[in-house]
Motif scaffolding. Structure first.
Motif, short mmCIF file in Angstrom:
data_model
loop_
_atom_site.label_atom_id
_atom_site.label_comp_id
_atom_site.label_asym_id
_atom_site.label_seq_id
_atom_site.Cartn_x
_atom_site.Cartn_y
_atom_site.Cartn_z
N ALA A 215 15.92 -5.24 46.52
CA ALA A 215 15.01 -5.58 45.42
C ALA A 215 13.84 -4.61 45.36
O ALA A 215 13.41 -4.19 44.27
CB ALA A 215 14.50 -7.01 45.58
N ARG B 124 15.14 -1.58 43.53
CA ARG B 124 15.62 -1.73 42.16
C ARG B 124 14.57 -2.30 41.20
O ARG B 124 14.51 -1.88 40.04
CB ARG B 124 16.84 -2.65 42.13
CG ARG B 124 18.10 -2.04 42.78
CD ARG B 124 19.23 -3.07 42.78
NE ARG B 124 20.46 -2.53 43.32
CZ ARG B 124 21.43 -1.98 42.59
NH1 ARG B 124 21.29 -1.92 41.27
NH2 ARG B 124 22.52 -1.50 43.14
N TRP B 125 13.76 -3.25 41.65
CA TRP B 125 12.88 -3.96 40.73
C TRP B 125 11.80 -3.09 40.08
O TRP B 125 11.42 -3.37 38.93
CB TRP B 125 12.26 -5.16 41.44
CG TRP B 125 13.25 -6.28 41.69
CD1 TRP B 125 14.61 -6.24 41.51
CD2 TRP B 125 12.95 -7.59 42.17
NE1 TRP B 125 15.18 -7.44 41.86
CE2 TRP B 125 14.18 -8.29 42.27
CE3 TRP B 125 11.79 -8.24 42.55
CZ2 TRP B 125 14.26 -9.61 42.71
CZ3 TRP B 125 11.85 -9.55 42.99
CH2 TRP B 125 13.07 -10.23 43.07
N PRO C 278 14.47 -8.22 37.16
CA PRO C 278 15.44 -9.14 36.57
C PRO C 278 14.75 -10.31 35.86
O PRO C 278 13.60 -10.65 36.17
CB PRO C 278 16.25 -9.63 37.78
CG PRO C 278 15.37 -9.39 38.95
CD PRO C 278 14.56 -8.18 38.63
N ASP C 279 15.45 -10.92 34.92
CA ASP C 279 14.89 -12.05 34.18
C ASP C 279 14.61 -13.23 35.10
O ASP C 279 13.64 -13.98 34.90
CB ASP C 279 15.85 -12.48 33.07
CG ASP C 279 15.99 -11.42 31.99
OD1 ASP C 279 15.04 -10.63 31.81
OD2 ASP C 279 17.06 -11.37 31.33
N ASN C 280 15.48 -13.42 36.11
CA ASN C 280 15.32 -14.52 37.05
C ASN C 280 15.32 -13.93 38.46
O ASN C 280 16.36 -13.85 39.12
CB ASN C 280 16.44 -15.55 36.89
CG ASN C 280 16.19 -16.81 37.71
OD1 ASN C 280 15.50 -16.79 38.73
ND2 ASN C 280 16.75 -17.92 37.27
N PRO C 281 14.16 -13.48 38.94
CA PRO C 281 14.11 -12.79 40.25
C PRO C 281 14.66 -13.64 41.39
O PRO C 281 15.35 -13.13 42.27
CB PRO C 281 12.62 -12.50 40.44
CG PRO C 281 12.06 -12.44 39.05
CD PRO C 281 12.83 -13.49 38.29
N TRP D 275 18.39 -13.70 41.28
CA TRP D 275 18.88 -12.37 41.66
C TRP D 275 18.92 -12.26 43.18
O TRP D 275 19.91 -11.82 43.77
CB TRP D 275 17.98 -11.31 41.06
CG TRP D 275 18.46 -9.89 41.17
CD1 TRP D 275 19.12 -9.15 40.22
CD2 TRP D 275 18.29 -9.01 42.31
NE1 TRP D 275 19.37 -7.88 40.69
CE2 TRP D 275 18.88 -7.77 41.97
CE3 TRP D 275 17.71 -9.16 43.56
CZ2 TRP D 275 18.89 -6.69 42.86
CZ3 TRP D 275 17.72 -8.09 44.44
CH2 TRP D 275 18.31 -6.87 44.09
N ALA E 67 21.67 -14.41 44.67
CA ALA E 67 23.00 -13.83 44.47
C ALA E 67 23.26 -12.68 45.43
O ALA E 67 24.33 -12.59 46.06
CB ALA E 67 23.15 -13.36 43.02
N VAL E 68 22.28 -11.78 45.57
CA VAL E 68 22.45 -10.62 46.44
C VAL E 68 22.55 -11.06 47.90
O VAL E 68 23.42 -10.60 48.65
CB VAL E 68 21.30 -9.62 46.26
CG1 VAL E 68 21.39 -8.49 47.28
CG2 VAL E 68 21.34 -9.03 44.84
N VAL F 215 23.62 -19.87 42.19
CA VAL F 215 22.38 -19.12 42.42
C VAL F 215 21.16 -19.85 41.90
O VAL F 215 20.04 -19.51 42.25
CB VAL F 215 22.46 -17.72 41.76
CG1 VAL F 215 23.55 -16.91 42.41
CG2 VAL F 215 22.66 -17.82 40.26
#
Length: 406
Positions: free
Chosen positions: A46, A49-50, A55-58, A61, A64-65, A92
């Motif tokens: 994160a 990438r962030w 992401p819309d829903n951190p 995210w 999930a990862v 998630v």
């Protein structure tokens, strides 16, 4: 007020989400060590990438990862298919209803009695505070590899103790909470008065201690000592801007520019303290917060109500006696009854505090108040030799130099 940078906002977000995601995963799978490793990998990804695209829903995210990392770990270990399928089926979005309970459970787990105090500190900062191993190592001035081994041993200790991600039984909860509060208290103190290094204070540690204590108060508002600890931290940290000159030289409380004190923190700390005092026997954190509040309410050092502070230290000494409490009470005694009376209280503290610089520094201060300048100089010099904090050493050597001019 300067707005935090996008990178700082992402860092704060990651630290906030880290215990939530770890709690949800550990509650689902019960394997704290594997879940913690997976969350750390997700946080690292994160952080890369962030900054380019948040992401819309951190939280989803990260869930999930981290879940995929768990699957990968179990696949590489040839885990049973049933467990793997269970991991891939994670929703998630799940776990949001238990975020508060998860945070408290996670803190209790990190403060398991099977762990040593250093391990509790390290694991709390990593799992609950969301700090990386490198950040924790830097804060405590040890190599990253050393801190990594400490955290690894802590996780192994939890596993060997058979601890699970569940709330401890009621019979253990109070004691475990006491350990958690003590860990946060130690983290804050190391940040507020760094034991070594080039800076008088480490803002990243005080900020993190306050943040995590807020979490604890949010999930356990009925715990009066938790509220008292948060009040103590806020009242103490409110003086941060006035504690040092631009060159880093420490400024004693009596000489601080009180207009620089953070009024918002002061008001919040006093309000928190007022909300718990009188609701039961005051514990040590509430009493220390009350002492800080008396200082905060004085417009100047001359207006400080030292008799009230001495009375509070006397109660604190009865509730939670310790050499440090006696040391601080000696200063209050000196302010009320004179430096000779304060010096009498220092007799016998060398066995407990002789290796630290604080006893010599206080002794030097009281001797200087009494006009015993040669003895005060010797005490300040001894203190300077013992401290590992460079600004503190510079300040103490300045006291020596000024006494040389007497």
């Amino acid at each position: 007020m300067t707005q935090p940078s996008p990178e700082a906002r992402i860092e704060d977000l990651l630290r906030t989400l880290a215990p939530q995601v770890l709690g949800a995963l550990a509650r689902t799978h019960g394997q704290f060590d594997a879940c913690e490793d997976a969350v750390q990998e997700a946080l690292l990804e994160a952080s890369l990438r962030w900054p380019m695209a948040l992401p819309d829903n951190p939280r989803a995210w990260l869930m999930a990862v981290a879940s995929r990392r768990l699957v990968d770990m179990w696949r590489s270990e040839s885990a049973r298919r049933a467990r793997e399928e269970r991991a891939t089926a994670i929703d998630v979005q799940a776990g949001s209803v238990s975020e508060a309970d998860d945070t408290l459970t996670l803190m209790f787990l990190c403060c398991h009695p099977a762990l040593t105090a250093p391990s509790q500190l390290a694991l709390t900062l990593r799992a609950v505070g969301g700090l990386t191993t490198a950040e924790i190592a830097s804060a405590f001035l040890v190599p990253e590899a050393t801190m990594g081994q400490r955290i690894s041993r802590a996780k192994q200790g939890i596993q060997k103790a058979g601890a699970t991600f569940t709330m401890p039984p009621a019979s253990e909860r109070k004691a475990r909470l006491g350990v958690a509060l003590h860990v946060l208290y130690l983290i804050f103190n190391e940040g507020y008065a760094a034991s070594s290094g080039p800076s008088l204070q480490r803002e990243e540690l005080t900020t993190e201690a306050i943040r995590v204590t807020r979490l604890l108060v949010a999930v356990a508002p009925q715990e009066l000592e938790a509220v008292g600890l948060l009040a103590l931290m806020l009242l103490t940290d409110s003086r941060r801007a006035a504690r040092a000159l631009p060159d880093g030289t420490p400024v004693p409380l009596a000489e601080q520019d009180r207009s620089l004190w953070n009024r918002e923190q002061l008001e919040e700390g006093i309000a928190l303290l007022s909300s718990v005092l009188g609701r039961g026997a005051a514990g040590p954190y509430q009493l220390q917060a009350a002492i800080a509040a008396v200082h905060a309410e004085a417009a100047s050092d001359d207006e400080t109500d030292w008799p009230q502070i001495l009375a509070l230290y006397t109660v604190l000494d009865a509730v939670a006696p310790s050499p440090v409490v006696t040391l601080n009470r000696a200063v209050a005694v000196a302010m009320v009854h004179g430096p000779v009376a304060g010096l009498e209280l220092l007799v016998g503290l060398d066995a407990a505090l002789g290796r630290t610089h604080r006893l010599d520094a206080v002794r030097g201060h009281l001797l200087e108040m009494a006009g015993s300048y040669a003895e005060a100089r010797a005490a300040y010099l001894a203190a300077a030799k013992k401290t590992g904090n460079l600004p503190e050493r510079k300040y103490l050597m300045g006291k020596v130099a000024r006494l040389d001019e007497q």
